[in-house]
Design a protein around this motif. Sequence first.
Motif, PDB file in Angstrom:
ATOM      1  N   PRO A  57       4.143  38.303  13.597  1.00  0.00           N
ATOM      2  CA  PRO A  57       4.708  39.659  13.606  1.00  0.00           C
ATOM      3  C   PRO A  57       5.136  40.102  12.205  1.00  0.00           C
ATOM      4  O   PRO A  57       5.472  39.275  11.350  1.00  0.00           O
ATOM      5  CB  PRO A  57       5.920  39.523  14.538  1.00  0.00           C
ATOM      6  CG  PRO A  57       6.319  38.092  14.423  1.00  0.00           C
ATOM      7  CD  PRO A  57       5.047  37.311  14.194  1.00  0.00           C
ATOM      8  N   LEU A  58       5.103  41.389  11.972  1.00  0.00           N
ATOM      9  CA  LEU A  58       5.548  41.943  10.701  1.00  0.00           C
ATOM     10  C   LEU A  58       7.058  41.784  10.543  1.00  0.00           C
ATOM     11  O   LEU A  58       7.817  41.856  11.514  1.00  0.00           O
ATOM     12  CB  LEU A  58       5.215  43.433  10.615  1.00  0.00           C
ATOM     13  CG  LEU A  58       3.749  43.851  10.494  1.00  0.00           C
ATOM     14  CD1 LEU A  58       3.642  45.369  10.534  1.00  0.00           C
ATOM     15  CD2 LEU A  58       3.124  43.308   9.216  1.00  0.00           C
ATOM     16  N   ARG A  59       7.484  41.590   9.298  1.00  0.00           N
ATOM     17  CA  ARG A  59       8.913  41.665   8.967  1.00  0.00           C
ATOM     18  C   ARG A  59       9.270  43.125   8.696  1.00  0.00           C
ATOM     19  O   ARG A  59      10.286  43.633   9.142  1.00  0.00           O
ATOM     20  CB  ARG A  59       9.209  40.793   7.739  1.00  0.00           C
ATOM     21  CG  ARG A  59      10.630  40.908   7.223  1.00  0.00           C
ATOM     22  CD  ARG A  59      10.865  39.958   6.048  1.00  0.00           C
ATOM     23  NE  ARG A  59       9.885  40.151   4.990  1.00  0.00           N
ATOM     24  CZ  ARG A  59       9.982  41.076   4.033  1.00  0.00           C
ATOM     25  NH1 ARG A  59      11.010  41.907   4.018  1.00  0.00           N
ATOM     26  NH2 ARG A  59       9.064  41.170   3.093  1.00  0.00           N
ATOM     27  N   GLN A  60       8.383  43.770   7.939  1.00  0.00           N
ATOM     28  CA  GLN A  60       8.468  45.201   7.682  1.00  0.00           C
ATOM     29  C   GLN A  60       7.048  45.731   7.638  1.00  0.00           C
ATOM     30  O   GLN A  60       6.089  44.975   7.572  1.00  0.00           O
ATOM     31  CB  GLN A  60       9.154  45.495   6.343  1.00  0.00           C
ATOM     32  CG  GLN A  60      10.601  45.089   6.241  1.00  0.00           C
ATOM     33  CD  GLN A  60      11.163  45.436   4.873  1.00  0.00           C
ATOM     34  OE1 GLN A  60      11.117  46.570   4.425  1.00  0.00           O
ATOM     35  NE2 GLN A  60      11.699  44.427   4.197  1.00  0.00           N
ATOM     36  N   GLY A  61       6.914  47.065   7.628  1.00  0.00           N
ATOM     37  CA  GLY A  61       5.593  47.664   7.515  1.00  0.00           C
ATOM     38  C   GLY A  61       5.114  48.228   8.840  1.00  0.00           C
ATOM     39  O   GLY A  61       5.894  48.445   9.772  1.00  0.00           O
ATOM     40  N   ASP A  72       5.063  47.720  14.551  1.00  0.00           N
ATOM     41  CA  ASP A  72       5.956  48.565  13.761  1.00  0.00           C
ATOM     42  C   ASP A  72       7.394  48.160  14.063  1.00  0.00           C
ATOM     43  O   ASP A  72       7.988  48.612  15.042  1.00  0.00           O
ATOM     44  CB  ASP A  72       5.745  50.049  14.097  1.00  0.00           C
ATOM     45  CG  ASP A  72       6.576  50.966  13.190  1.00  0.00           C
ATOM     46  OD1 ASP A  72       7.369  50.440  12.384  1.00  0.00           O
ATOM     47  OD2 ASP A  72       6.431  52.191  13.297  1.00  0.00           O
ATOM     48  N   PRO A  73       7.969  47.264  13.258  1.00  0.00           N
ATOM     49  CA  PRO A  73       9.332  46.799  13.519  1.00  0.00           C
ATOM     50  C   PRO A  73      10.356  47.926  13.571  1.00  0.00           C
ATOM     51  O   PRO A  73      11.351  47.820  14.304  1.00  0.00           O
ATOM     52  CB  PRO A  73       9.609  45.850  12.340  1.00  0.00           C
ATOM     53  CG  PRO A  73       8.269  45.449  11.834  1.00  0.00           C
ATOM     54  CD  PRO A  73       7.377  46.614  12.082  1.00  0.00           C
ATOM     55  N   ALA A  74      10.111  48.992  12.813  1.00  0.00           N
ATOM     56  CA  ALA A  74      11.073  50.091  12.767  1.00  0.00           C
ATOM     57  C   ALA A  74      11.214  50.791  14.107  1.00  0.00           C
ATOM     58  O   ALA A  74      12.274  51.343  14.425  1.00  0.00           O
ATOM     59  CB  ALA A  74      10.663  51.102  11.690  1.00  0.00           C
ATOM     60  N   THR A  75      10.134  50.798  14.912  1.00  0.00           N
ATOM     61  CA  THR A  75      10.187  51.447  16.227  1.00  0.00           C
ATOM     62  C   THR A  75      10.086  50.440  17.367  1.00  0.00           C
ATOM     63  O   THR A  75       9.888  50.817  18.523  1.00  0.00           O
ATOM     64  CB  THR A  75       9.052  52.486  16.350  1.00  0.00           C
ATOM     65  OG1 THR A  75       7.795  51.831  16.137  1.00  0.00           O
ATOM     66  CG2 THR A  75       9.225  53.601  15.326  1.00  0.00           C
ATOM     67  N   ASP A  76      10.204  49.151  17.023  1.00  0.00           N
ATOM     68  CA  ASP A  76      10.181  48.071  18.008  1.00  0.00           C
ATOM     69  C   ASP A  76       8.885  48.045  18.816  1.00  0.00           C
ATOM     70  O   ASP A  76       8.885  47.791  20.016  1.00  0.00           O
ATOM     71  CB  ASP A  76      11.383  48.198  18.952  1.00  0.00           C
ATOM     72  CG  ASP A  76      11.707  46.874  19.635  1.00  0.00           C
ATOM     73  OD1 ASP A  76      11.392  45.821  19.043  1.00  0.00           O
ATOM     74  OD2 ASP A  76      12.230  46.896  20.760  1.00  0.00           O
TER      75      ASP A  76
END
Length: 367
Positions: A57-61, A72-76
């Motif tokens: 999974p991405l850490r960021q990006g 997209d970690p920012a939007t789960d």
Amino acid sequence: MSTSSLIEGLDADVQVSRGAFALSAHVRVPGGEVLAVLGPNGAGKTTLLRTLAGLIPLRQGRISIAGTVWDDPATDVFKDATERRIGLVFQDYRLFPHLSVLDNVAFAPRARGVKRAAARAHALETLQTLGLDALAARRPAQLSGGQAQRVALARALASGPAMMLLDEPLAALDARTRLEIRSELRRRLTSFSGPSIVVTHDPLEALVLADRILVLEEGRIVQTGTPAEVARRPVTEYVARLMGLNLYAGRLIDPAHGRIRLDSGGELIAASIPEGLPADAKVLAVLAPTAISLHLGELPEGSPRNVWAGTVSGVELLTDRVRVAVKGAPDALVDVTAAAVAELRLTPGLEVQLSAKAGEVTAYPAP
């Protein structure tokens, strides 16, 4: 680039950490394009592939393809590997030994819930398209290396992928089979409408298969461009050696006469300098090993404008020539014939003279 290609393509801002290693790479691949990813061991090639496949999974990006967000970690948002429409071809092919070729190719549709008869019919159609239907009843143990590679490709295509990911797809083949399969693989990938990414350590494989090359070093993109651009204008020592070139960094001290003072010591003169480069501009200069002549003693009259002394530090036999490593200002790799090695008695410690025509030196701005 068409609008449809952008819609169908991959847009991935990959930010991943694994222990002390960090990968940071923004990768865009339009539909129908083949991108080759090159890099030394530990550069992040496999991490990139595994992240795109949903295994890390991405850490960021953010990763999206054909307008659909996969990670997209920012939007789960995170789709795991089973939810991503990806055709995977591994170095060892990973065919199921207990299944026939037909059922290997039918596996992906079956895993998505397609009934056995329909999945086998689709698999047979894919095999026919690739000219492999005569192998349908065989087991993987009955296949040659080239046949197994083709079947692995058929299985990946039969899954109805949005993207193809190939990890060292030709590495397990012998040289003759690799030559045969390489052009066929290129043809199949270019007929695929989605993006394709080929991870390889082989520069020839990248040059032949890809529309574009991306080079990773220490988790960062150091160069990207068409095969011709990367081959002619490498920007790091790794890329230059991969392409079989001598690369020198320096500063342009005399634009009018093409004089370049090299950071490693010595100077080179290039017959052609990109227009508009000012004095003291940082530049890179490339010189092919075949463009350098090696001499003992004084050079004949009318010698090239680039002449310098050095000491042989190593001699290596390549397929059709001998590569001589010379320590000097600058250091150089020089290609000569086996007959020249015997005639000149080239051994480590021997003092030599090197020369190269100014027209053979390619200079361009450093990034």
